[in-house]
Design an enzyme around this catalytic site. Structure first.
Site, mmCIF file in Angstrom:
data_model
loop_
_atom_site.group_PDB
_atom_site.id
_atom_site.type_symbol
_atom_site.label_atom_id
_atom_site.label_comp_id
_atom_site.label_asym_id
_atom_site.label_seq_id
_atom_site.Cartn_x
_atom_site.Cartn_y
_atom_site.Cartn_z
ATOM 1 N N SER A 21 -51.720 -31.701 -23.244
ATOM 2 C CA SER A 21 -53.064 -31.208 -23.560
ATOM 3 C C SER A 21 -54.081 -32.348 -23.540
ATOM 4 C CB SER A 21 -53.041 -30.563 -24.948
ATOM 5 O OG SER A 21 -54.335 -30.119 -25.293
ATOM 6 N N LYS A 45 -56.477 -28.114 -22.384
ATOM 7 C CA LYS A 45 -57.208 -28.790 -23.449
ATOM 8 C C LYS A 45 -57.188 -27.860 -24.663
ATOM 9 C CE LYS A 45 -60.066 -31.622 -25.457
ATOM 10 N NZ LYS A 45 -59.555 -32.950 -25.855
ATOM 11 N N THR A 46 -57.161 -28.422 -25.873
ATOM 12 C CA THR A 46 -57.151 -27.598 -27.074
ATOM 13 C C THR A 46 -58.403 -26.724 -27.157
ATOM 14 O OG1 THR A 46 -55.797 -29.179 -28.281
ATOM 15 C CG2 THR A 46 -57.130 -27.650 -29.600
ATOM 16 N N ASN A 69 -58.430 -42.920 -27.480
ATOM 17 C CA ASN A 69 -59.386 -41.868 -27.159
ATOM 18 C C ASN A 69 -59.948 -41.261 -28.421
ATOM 19 O OD1 ASN A 69 -58.624 -38.797 -27.542
ATOM 20 N ND2 ASN A 69 -56.714 -39.892 -27.143
ATOM 21 N N LEU A 73 -62.008 -33.039 -29.522
ATOM 22 C CA LEU A 73 -61.759 -31.628 -29.199
ATOM 23 C C LEU A 73 -62.934 -30.920 -28.540
ATOM 24 C CD1 LEU A 73 -59.596 -30.213 -32.157
ATOM 25 C CD2 LEU A 73 -58.861 -31.343 -30.056
ATOM 26 N N CYS A 130 -54.479 -33.776 -34.031
ATOM 27 C CA CYS A 130 -55.579 -34.492 -33.392
ATOM 28 C C CYS A 130 -56.145 -35.529 -34.352
ATOM 29 C CB CYS A 130 -56.689 -33.534 -32.962
ATOM 30 S SG CYS A 130 -58.053 -34.422 -32.184
ATOM 31 N N LYS A 163 -47.609 -28.947 -31.995
ATOM 32 C CA LYS A 163 -47.870 -30.310 -31.506
ATOM 33 C C LYS A 163 -48.047 -31.217 -32.709
ATOM 34 C CE LYS A 163 -49.494 -33.404 -28.354
ATOM 35 N NZ LYS A 163 -50.591 -33.278 -27.394
ATOM 36 N N GLY A 263 -49.773 -37.316 -20.474
ATOM 37 C CA GLY A 263 -51.183 -37.316 -20.829
ATOM 38 C C GLY A 263 -51.907 -38.424 -20.094
#
Ligand SMILES: Cc1cc2nc3c(=O)[nH]c(=O)nc-3n(C[C@H](O)[C@H](O)[C@H](O)COP(=O)(O)OP(=O)(O)OC[C@H]3O[C@@H](n4cnc5c(N)ncnc54)[C@H](O)[C@@H]3O)c2cc1C
Ligand SMILES: Cc1cc2nc3c(=O)[nH]c(=O)nc-3n(C[C@H](O)[C@H](O)[C@H](O)COP(=O)(O)O)c2cc1C
Lengths: 307, 256
Positions: A21, A45-46, A69, A73, A130, A163, A263
């Protein structure tokens, strides 16, 4: 030709290569350049209920052998996802794992239920790790993980992946996710890290912390996957973190991953990722190994024996 | 020249937004803190148009490729102006001729498709920001009224013979000073350079109808997926690598 098909989560994946993701976005740009049937699955992507603008610049900060990074989100929200993106994603010739995140178990349940009736969502991945959004950072406590996974489970009959972070008591988090009804786990998300500007003494990222990914985290990710496989011999694991080449992919399989998430590698060298299944095939064929299944978890049972 | 295997690329999509080549460093000259470098690439590599950029990576360099505008492009050859400050650029400045450089791109929207065509432009470039503007000036003389280029050290002139450049260490004059002298009403501005320079230009000229700035952020994937380079604009989040790098000054009010 060796058999590369992975049977997991009640589905068949053409091969173990999964786009993790984030770096691949929603796959639209990659689909315009690469043949998506060369990978086992794309993770989106989430997606969150409401659109998110994400964090201000800088969002990427260099790190030795990787990058930090801090995207935050950014995504168009569930409405736009269903109307504008899903119709295109549905047509991709690969499995589609849709990543979702919410601020509460109720939000996760709402998202899962919105997507429950949608065609083309093969798997739901609940992002519980995240490091880049305020107030809903890495779930480092099993109760939180359990509540969020229950939210998704109560609203959807689709296979669910949790995740999870690779920090703290991660095995407790895996246990919590599985006991709450997850069918497997994606391990690991980016690890929390930072950089400081040497002329000003100030953190380079606005939120100070960012998610470290890329080759720098590979040995850590590999160890987490190894430990998770040891503790949970039957569960599905998407081994993610710093895999950039065939060697990394093989190590992930030996450690116990069913599927391998890419990723950073998608940002650094997408061509390589799309060639990986073929490299894996050649590697197996050369050694007379008929099925990639024979590699999975081999480190836990005395390695492999090739003729 | 060794060719990077393009297996996995479907035939229909080898351009315009995705070509990769394993190039070779063919020439490099260093002066005044900059390098002018030529990289030989496969002839099938899609030539970048002015304002587009490519990603460069060295086998022994940083894992994440870096973005570079091109100074000039012809079939099989790309030319760059690199500020020798940072991991990849310093490594490239030191690299032996023939060193393998992985090249991917071109990415970004060409400048000329982002700008109004009913005026001529003053091209304001600071440091390595001069590179895409020289590329533009060579391709579109009819859109180029004048240049306002500036660097710190005089050595850079040796890398760009014949180019009109202000050198700060000589008389204190900057690209910005030149822009003030050379811009007049009715002309547009294309600006590329360090952020303080772009801010100064935004403060003075944002209200003018044809002021454009070429933005720099760290690029992630380069092809528009990862959102690592996205910036806030009046029309929502936009990607420096896809909609950009050139933006109308009025679209990015935070720059002022
Ligand atoms: C569209 C586009 C076009 C571009 N074109 C060009 C071009 O033509 N020529 C050119 O030279 N550049 C260009 N750039 C900029 C270039 O891509 C970046 O500067 C890139 O980071 C260079 O990589 P590097 O490895 O050389 O430097 P990096 O190692 O990434 O360092 C970048 C800068 O950060 C500083 N830095 C690193 N770490 C720290 C720290 N901890 N504290 C303080 N400072 C730090 C370095 O000193 C350096 O100034 C362009 C960028 C974009 C987006
Ligand atoms: C630019 C970027 C964006 C990411 N976005 C997400 C995201 O939206 N959801 C998520 O679960 N993980 C996200 N991740 C984490 C990756 O999926 C992955 O778990 C992590 O980067 C470690 O793997 P890697 O080293 O292969 O990148 C992101 C990573 C990067 C680099």
């Amino acid at each position: 030709m060796a058999a590369l098909t992975v049977r997991a989560l009640g589905l068949e994946f053409r091969n173990p290569v999964v786009l993790a993701s984030g770096p691949a976005g929603f796959g639209l740009e990659l689909a315009a350049a690469f043949d998506l049937s060369r990978i086992g699955a794309l993770t989106t992507k989430t997606v969150t209920l409401e659109p998110r603008r994400g964090n201000p610049q800088p969002r990427l900060v260099d790190a030795p052998c990787g990058v930090l990074n801090s995207i935050g989100l950014q995504n168009p929200g569930c409405d736009a996802f269903e109307v504008d993106l899903l119709p295109q994603i549905r047509a991709f010739p690969t499995r589609r794992i849709v990543s979702i995140a919410g601020r509460s178990p109720e939000e996760v349940a709402a998202l899962a239920s919105r997507l429950a009736g949608e065609q083309g969502v093969d798997v739901l991945e609940v992002n519980l790790s995240c490091p880049n959004v305020h107030g809903e950072t890495v779930a480092d406590n099993p109760e939180t993980v359990r509540a969020f996974v229950r939210g998704a489970r109560s609203a959807s009959t689709r296979p669910i992946l949790a995740k999870l972070p690779g920090e703290g008591k991660y095995l407790d988090l895996v246990e919590a996710a599985l006991s709450a009804g997850a069918d497997g786990v994606a391990l690991i998300n980016a690890l929390r890290g930072m950089r400081i500007h040497t002329e000003t003494g100030l953190p380079l990222l606005d939120r100070q912390v960012g998610g470290l990914c890329g080759p720098a985290i590979f040995p850590i990710a590999l160890h987490r996957v190894f430990e998770a496989r040891k503790a949970f011999p039957e569960t599905v694991i998407v081994g993610t973190g710093g895999v950039s080449d065939l060697r990394g992919a093989l190590e992930m399989l030996f450690a116990g991953a069913d599927l391998i998430g890419f990723g950073f590698a998608v940002m650094a060298d997408p061509t390589r990722v799309f060639r990986l299944a073929q490299e894996l095939d050649e590697w197996l064929t050369k050694r007379g190994i008929a099925d990639v299944d024979q590699l999975r978890g081999a480190s836990h049972r005395g390695g492999i024996h090739v003729r | 020249m060794k060719r990077d295997s393009s297996e996995g690329l479907t035939a229909a999509h080898q351009g315009p937004f995705f070509s990769a080549s394993s190039g070779r460093l063919e020439s490099s000259a260093v002066a005044g803190g900059y390098a002018r470098a030529t990289i030989g690439v496969d002839h099938s590599f899609v030539a970048p148009r002015p304002g587009q950029f490519v990603l460069l990576r060295l086998r022994e360099g940083p894992a994440l490729p870096r973005a570079f505008s091109v100074l000039a492009a012809e079939a099989g050859r790309l030319e760059f102006l690199l500020k020798l400050d940072g991991a990849l650029r310093e490594a490239l400045g030191r690299a032996a001729m023939g060193t393998e450089v992985v090249v991917r791109g071109p990415y970004g929207t060409p400048y000329e498709t982002r700008i109004g065509r009913d005026c001529r432009y003053v091209l304001a470039g600071g440091g390595s920001g001069i590179a895409p503007l020289l590329h533009f000036a060579a391709a579109y003389p009819e859109l180029t009224e004048d240049v306002a280029f500036g660097v710190r050290e005089r050595g850079v002139r040796d890398l760009l013979p014949g180019v009109d450049i202000a050198v700060e260490e000589e008389g204190g004059e900057t690209a910005d000073d030149r822009l003030r002298k050379r811009w007049k009403h009715g002309l547009g501005i294309l600006a590329c350079g360090p952020e303080p320079m772009l801010r100064g230009i935004a403060q003075r000229y944002a209200a003018e109808p044809d002021t454009y700035v070429s933005l720099e952020t760290r690029i992630g994937c380069g092809f528009g997926a990862c959102q690592g380079c996205s910036v806030e604009t009046r029309s929502g989040m936009q990607r420096v690598c896809r909609e950009g790098p050139l933006f109308a000054c009025s679209e990015v009010p935070w720059l002022r």
